[in-house]
Design a protein around this motif. Structure first.
Motif, PDB file in Angstrom:
ATOM      1  N   ARG A  92       9.512  26.414  56.547  1.00 15.88           N
ATOM      2  CA  ARG A  92      10.391  27.466  57.053  1.00 15.88           C
ATOM      3  C   ARG A  92      11.115  28.185  55.916  1.00 15.88           C
ATOM      4  O   ARG A  92      11.344  29.396  55.971  1.00 15.88           O
ATOM      5  N   TRP A  93      11.471  27.419  54.875  1.00 15.26           N
ATOM      6  CA  TRP A  93      12.113  28.011  53.695  1.00 15.26           C
ATOM      7  C   TRP A  93      11.185  29.036  53.054  1.00 15.26           C
ATOM      8  O   TRP A  93      11.611  30.133  52.675  1.00 15.26           O
ATOM      9  N   ALA A  94       9.904  28.687  52.937  1.00 18.61           N
ATOM     10  CA  ALA A  94       8.932  29.605  52.343  1.00 18.61           C
ATOM     11  C   ALA A  94       8.705  30.822  53.243  1.00 18.61           C
ATOM     12  O   ALA A  94       8.621  31.961  52.768  1.00 18.61           O
ATOM     13  N   LYS A  95       8.618  30.586  54.560  1.00 14.86           N
ATOM     14  CA  LYS A  95       8.372  31.678  55.495  1.00 14.86           C
ATOM     15  C   LYS A  95       9.496  32.709  55.443  1.00 14.86           C
ATOM     16  O   LYS A  95       9.245  33.924  55.518  1.00 14.86           O
ATOM     17  N   LYS A  96      10.745  32.251  55.303  1.00 14.84           N
ATOM     18  CA  LYS A  96      11.876  33.166  55.206  1.00 14.84           C
ATOM     19  C   LYS A  96      11.750  34.076  53.990  1.00 14.84           C
ATOM     20  O   LYS A  96      12.298  35.175  53.971  1.00 14.84           O
ATOM     21  N   VAL A 126      20.650  22.917  56.813  1.00 15.15           N
ATOM     22  CA  VAL A 126      20.169  23.341  55.493  1.00 15.15           C
ATOM     23  C   VAL A 126      18.709  22.932  55.328  1.00 15.15           C
ATOM     24  O   VAL A 126      18.341  21.778  55.581  1.00 15.15           O
ATOM     25  N   LEU A 127      17.870  23.870  54.927  1.00  7.04           N
ATOM     26  CA  LEU A 127      16.460  23.569  54.674  1.00  7.04           C
ATOM     27  C   LEU A 127      16.334  22.794  53.370  1.00  7.04           C
ATOM     28  O   LEU A 127      17.104  23.007  52.424  1.00  7.04           O
ATOM     29  N   TRP A 128      15.342  21.885  53.297  1.00  8.47           N
ATOM     30  CA  TRP A 128      15.284  20.951  52.175  1.00  8.47           C
ATOM     31  C   TRP A 128      15.345  21.606  50.792  1.00  8.47           C
ATOM     32  O   TRP A 128      16.099  21.137  49.929  1.00  8.47           O
ATOM     33  N   PRO A 129      14.614  22.673  50.511  1.00  4.43           N
ATOM     34  CA  PRO A 129      14.706  23.228  49.148  1.00  4.43           C
ATOM     35  C   PRO A 129      16.104  23.696  48.757  1.00  4.43           C
ATOM     36  O   PRO A 129      16.396  23.824  47.566  1.00  4.43           O
TER      37      PRO A 129
END
Length: 249
Positions: free
Chosen positions: A29-33, A222-225
């Motif tokens: 999800r972090w990457a998709k954002k 909070v997303l992991w990265p």
């Protein structure tokens, strides 16, 4: 979602959990954002892991068990699985030297026989290089599933009963724990005091079900990265305001 009152850090970090488990969720999800492929998030997640590991070590945490790949994750797209399986290779080359300088010891739990040879070899190199370190244990749960772990332990105990190595009356909670994969951790630190899950999901996802019976849980959106040292401190601060009764009053 949980909300927490702002507290003074000095009064919030008196009790440091000896063993923290982390379900590192939200890389995709972090990457998709950021309009990037999912693998971009997994790579960023490794950077976050290094920072959190060094921070946990500095705070006095003894064991950090991180859920890197579950037995269910094989169902993900083949290209993504291949990328994740290559991360331990990159981890050894890029991250282990710095962790080694910080006295971190690398260990692994999970069904390692199914891992690609390059992945297994990278983890073995990391374990061998750091085996004499006396600081924080970074314990990778790689191809790990909690139910499979318990099932395997039951099979081993049953076989030992059949072989007359054990009597049924010998089976206790401590004995069962000794057949689990976490038996390679120091006895006092086998069970997590605190389990953190990032990305806002509110479930264990087959992570350490036996060991987490009396763990405290901390869920964050909070997303992991993006989970770095300051987020770890927030989690530990919240842990300090929990009263662990272990079934008592």
């Amino acid at each position: 979602m949980f909300t927490f009152k702002k507290r003074k850090q000095s009064e919030s970090l008196d009790k440091i959990p000896a063993h923290i488990g982390i379900i590192m969720d939200g890389n995709g999800r972090w990457a998709k954002k950021r309009m990037q492929p999912r693998v971009f998030g997994h790579k960023a997640g490794m950077d976050a892991l290094q920072e959190v590991t060094i921070a946990a070590s500095g705070l006095g945490v003894k064991v950090l068990t991180v859920y890197a790949f579950s037995t269910e994750n094989w169902s993900r797209p083949e290209d993504e699985v291949k990328f994740i399986m290559n991360l331990p290779v990159e981890f050894f080359d890029k991250y282990v030297p710095e962790l080694h300088k910080n006295n971190v010891r690398v260990q692994i739990i999970g069904e390692t026989s199914r891992l690609p040879q390059a992945t297994f070899d990278a983890m073995e190199r990391a374990r061998e290089k750091t085996k004499h370190n006396s600081g924080l244990i970074l314990n990778f749960a790689l191809n790990y599933g909690g139910r499979a772990e318990i099932t395997n332990a039951v099979k081993l105990i049953a076989q030992d009963v059949l072989d007359a190595k054990l009597n049924p009356g010998d089976i206790t909670e401590d004995l069962i724990a000794s057949y689990l994969m976490t038996n390679n951790l120091p006895y006092l630190y086998r069970d997590p005091d605190l389990i953190i899950r990032t990305s806002g999901e509110l479930r264990l996802s087959n992570f350490l079900p036996w060991q987490s019976a009396y763990s405290e849980f901390y869920f964050t959106p909070v997303l992991w990265p993006d989970f770095k040292k300051d987020e770890l401190i927030k989690a530990i601060a919240e842990y300090n305001h929990r009263h662990r009764r272990f079934g008592g009053v």
